[in-house]
Design an enzyme around this catalytic site. Structure first.
Site, PDB file in Angstrom:
ATOM      1  N   THR A 168       5.003  -2.842   0.516  1.00  0.00           N
ATOM      2  CA  THR A 168       4.006  -2.846   1.577  1.00  0.00           C
ATOM      3  C   THR A 168       3.492  -4.235   2.005  1.00  0.00           C
ATOM      4  O   THR A 168       3.523  -5.163   1.204  1.00  0.00           O
ATOM      5  CB  THR A 168       2.828  -2.031   1.008  1.00  0.00           C
ATOM      6  OG1 THR A 168       3.363  -0.818   0.506  1.00  0.00           O
ATOM      7  CG2 THR A 168       1.741  -1.776   1.962  1.00  0.00           C
ATOM      8  N   ARG A 196       7.532  12.342   2.601  1.00  0.00           N
ATOM      9  CA  ARG A 196       6.671  11.819   1.515  1.00  0.00           C
ATOM     10  C   ARG A 196       5.724  10.754   2.079  1.00  0.00           C
ATOM     11  O   ARG A 196       6.137   9.862   2.811  1.00  0.00           O
ATOM     12  CB  ARG A 196       7.548  11.230   0.406  1.00  0.00           C
ATOM     13  CG  ARG A 196       6.751  10.578  -0.754  1.00  0.00           C
ATOM     14  CD  ARG A 196       6.583   9.079  -0.533  1.00  0.00           C
ATOM     15  NE  ARG A 196       5.933   8.402  -1.652  1.00  0.00           N
ATOM     16  CZ  ARG A 196       5.473   7.160  -1.600  1.00  0.00           C
ATOM     17  NH1 ARG A 196       5.598   6.448  -0.485  1.00  0.00           N
ATOM     18  NH2 ARG A 196       4.904   6.609  -2.633  1.00  0.00           N
ATOM     19  N   VAL A 197       4.472  10.867   1.726  1.00  0.00           N
ATOM     20  CA  VAL A 197       3.492   9.865   2.141  1.00  0.00           C
ATOM     21  C   VAL A 197       2.832   9.329   0.879  1.00  0.00           C
ATOM     22  O   VAL A 197       2.393  10.114   0.026  1.00  0.00           O
ATOM     23  CB  VAL A 197       2.441  10.485   3.089  1.00  0.00           C
ATOM     24  CG1 VAL A 197       1.353   9.469   3.412  1.00  0.00           C
ATOM     25  CG2 VAL A 197       3.112  10.980   4.373  1.00  0.00           C
ATOM     26  N   GLY A 198       2.754   7.998   0.757  1.00  0.00           N
ATOM     27  CA  GLY A 198       2.141   7.389  -0.431  1.00  0.00           C
ATOM     28  C   GLY A 198       0.684   7.059  -0.197  1.00  0.00           C
ATOM     29  O   GLY A 198      -0.047   7.787   0.485  1.00  0.00           O
ATOM     30  N   ASP A 199       0.262   5.942  -0.744  1.00  0.00           N
ATOM     31  CA  ASP A 199      -1.144   5.541  -0.665  1.00  0.00           C
ATOM     32  C   ASP A 199      -1.526   4.874   0.654  1.00  0.00           C
ATOM     33  O   ASP A 199      -2.669   4.962   1.106  1.00  0.00           O
ATOM     34  CB  ASP A 199      -1.438   4.527  -1.782  1.00  0.00           C
ATOM     35  CG  ASP A 199      -0.564   3.266  -1.626  1.00  0.00           C
ATOM     36  OD1 ASP A 199       0.667   3.419  -1.564  1.00  0.00           O
ATOM     37  OD2 ASP A 199      -1.115   2.148  -1.536  1.00  0.00           O
ATOM     38  N   THR A 219      -1.043  -2.530  -2.562  1.00  0.00           N
ATOM     39  CA  THR A 219       0.409  -2.478  -2.478  1.00  0.00           C
ATOM     40  C   THR A 219       0.949  -2.024  -3.826  1.00  0.00           C
ATOM     41  O   THR A 219       0.357  -2.347  -4.858  1.00  0.00           O
ATOM     42  CB  THR A 219       1.001  -3.856  -2.110  1.00  0.00           C
ATOM     43  OG1 THR A 219       2.405  -3.840  -2.380  1.00  0.00           O
ATOM     44  CG2 THR A 219       0.368  -4.998  -2.873  1.00  0.00           C
ATOM     45  N   GLY A 220       2.036  -1.290  -3.808  1.00  0.00           N
ATOM     46  CA  GLY A 220       2.621  -0.849  -5.071  1.00  0.00           C
ATOM     47  C   GLY A 220       2.991   0.622  -5.031  1.00  0.00           C
ATOM     48  O   GLY A 220       3.197   1.192  -3.959  1.00  0.00           O
ATOM     49  N   GLY A 222       2.731   4.166  -4.722  1.00  0.00           N
ATOM     50  CA  GLY A 222       1.709   4.888  -3.980  1.00  0.00           C
ATOM     51  C   GLY A 222       1.064   6.055  -4.692  1.00  0.00           C
ATOM     52  O   GLY A 222      -0.138   6.285  -4.548  1.00  0.00           O
TER      53      GLY A 222
HETATM   54  N1  GLY Z   1       2.664   1.554  -1.434  1.00  0.00           N
HETATM   55  C1  GLY Z   1       3.630   2.122  -0.632  1.00  0.00           C
HETATM   56  C2  GLY Z   1       3.985   3.475  -0.969  1.00  0.00           C
HETATM   57  O1  GLY Z   1       3.981   3.853  -2.126  1.00  0.00           O
HETATM   58  O2  GLY Z   1       4.324   4.212  -0.073  1.00  0.00           O
END
Ligand code: GLY
Length: 301
Positions: A168, A196-199, A219-220, A222
Site C-alpha cells: 500500500t 477481497r477487501v483488506g484494511d 500499510t501491511g 490487511g
Molecule cells: N494493506 C493492504 C491490504 O491488505 O489490502
C-alpha cells in the site's frame, strides 16, 4: 501554522534494486503534497495529490502497478479522510480506475454514502466524469510475471508477501489552518480472492484523521491491521503519548502481539511532528516537517 506531510510507499522487504525508485517515488509524492500545502491548499487536497502521484507511479502497488488477484484482475481500494469534519470517502474492489483516491475524494462530498464497492464505485466514478481505463493500462511486467508464476505453481503465500512484494501507499498532512487529513491506496494482497477487501478503505483501519489527534495511514497485512484498527489505535495512543513515533511504535507492537500481524503506520500530529514505525523488513517513506524544517526520505530498516 507551518504545514507538514509524511508519505509511505509500503512496508515490505524492498529489494536493493527497487530501493531507489521507492525512495524517489516517495520524495516526489511528498514534495507534490507539500507544494500544495505551501500554496495554502488544505491537508485534504495535499494528501490526495501525494497519493495520486504514487498511484501514477508503476513502482507502487496502487493504481498503475497494482497486483493482480487470483482471477488475474486488478481490484483497487482507497480511503481519504478529513480531520476537521471527520468525513471520509472510500472505494473498494474498484476496477478500470487509474486514481481510486480521486474517486474516493468525490465520495467524501456525498451525503448518502461514504464507501462504495465494485460496480457501485465504478458507477459513481462514471457519474463524476472519471474515464475508465483498460486492465492493461494498470498492468506492469513485474505483476504479469508474478501472476504467471502463480498460474504455474498455484502458490499463495500471504505472509511471505510482506517480506517479498510491494504494498500500500499513503500520506498524512497538516495544513496552515491546523487541519489534518490522511489518504491510503492499494492493490491489496497479490492473488487475493475476487472481492477481497483488506484494511485500506476501512475507516480507522487503513487510515484515520481527527483534528483533535492527528492523521495516520497504515500499510501491511490487511486482515490483521483491521483486527486492531491500526490507524485509529495509533491516534488514540498519540492522544496519550504526544509523540508520533512512539505512538506508531506502540500501535505496531499491538499488531505484532495481539494478531501476529505485519505492517507499518505513519502519522502527523497536531503539532506538525511526524512519525512512523513498522515491523516488516523495510518501509519506504518521505517527510517534510514544516515547523522544525526537517526533511527526510529513505528506506526505514
Ligand atoms: N494493506 C493492504 C491490504 O491488505 O489490502
Amino acid at each position: 501554522m507551518k504545514p507538514s506531510i509524511i508519505v509511505h510507499g509500503g512496508a515490505w522487504d524492498i529489494p536493493e534494486g527497487l530501493a531507489e525508485s521507492n525512495v524517489k517515488g516517495c520524495e516526489h509524492a511528498a514534495h507534490k503534497g507539500f507544494e500544495e500545502l505551501e500554496g495554502g491548499a488544505s491537508a485534504l487536497d495535499a494528501v490526495v495529490e501525494s497519493v495520486a502521484a504514487m498511484e501514477d507511479n508503476p513502482t507502487f502497488n496502487a493504481g498503475v502497478g497494482a497486483v493482480l488477484n487470483r482471477s488475474g484482475m486488478v481490484e483497487l481500494d482507497a480511503i481519504v479522510m478529513d480531520g476537521a469534519s471527520l468525513r471520509y470517502g472510500a472505494v473498494a474492489a474498484i476496477q478500470s480506475t487509474r486514481n481510486p483516491i480521486k474517486v474516493a475524494r468525490t465520495i467524501l462530498d456525498e451525503r448518502n454514502y461514504s464507501l462504495l464497492v465494485a460496480e457501485g464505485a465504478l458507477k459513481h466514478a462514471d457519474e463524476h466524469g472519471f474515464s475508465r481505463c483498460s486492465a492493461e493500462d494498470l498492468l506492469v511486467g513485474r505483476e504479469l510475471e508474478d501472476y504467471r508464476e502463480f498460474q504455474r505453481t498455484g502458490r499463495i503465500r500471504t505472509r511471505l508477501h510482506f517480506s517479498g512484494e510491494a504494498d500500500t501507499v499513503g500520506a498524512c498532512a497538516i495544513d496552515q489552518e491546523g487541519h489534518v487529513a490522511c489518504a491510503t491506496s492499494t492493490g491489496g494482497i497479490p492473488r487475493k480472492h475476487l472481492g477481497r477487501v483488506g484494511d485500506s478503505p476501512i475507516i480507522g483501519c487503513g487510515g484515520y484523521a481527527d483534528d483533535r489527534a492527528g492523521a495516520a495511514s497504515a500499510t501491511g497485512w490487511g486482515e490483521q491491521i483491521a483486527s486492531v484498527i491500526l490507524a485509529k489505535t495509533a491516534l488514540d495512543l498519540q492522544g496519550q503519548l504526544s509523540d508520533p513515533t512512539a505512538a506508531c511504535r506502540e500501535a505496531v507492537s499491538i499488531l505484532s502481539e495481539r494478531v501476529d500481524g505485519l505492517g507499518g503506520v505513519i502519522m502527523v500530529g497536531i503539532d506538525g511532528r511526524v512519525g512512523l514505525y513498522h515491523n516488516t523488513p523495510r518501509m519506504a517513506f518521505a517527510f517534510i516537517e514544516g515547523m522544525s524544517g526537517s526533511t527526510g526520505a529513505g528506506i526505514s530498516l
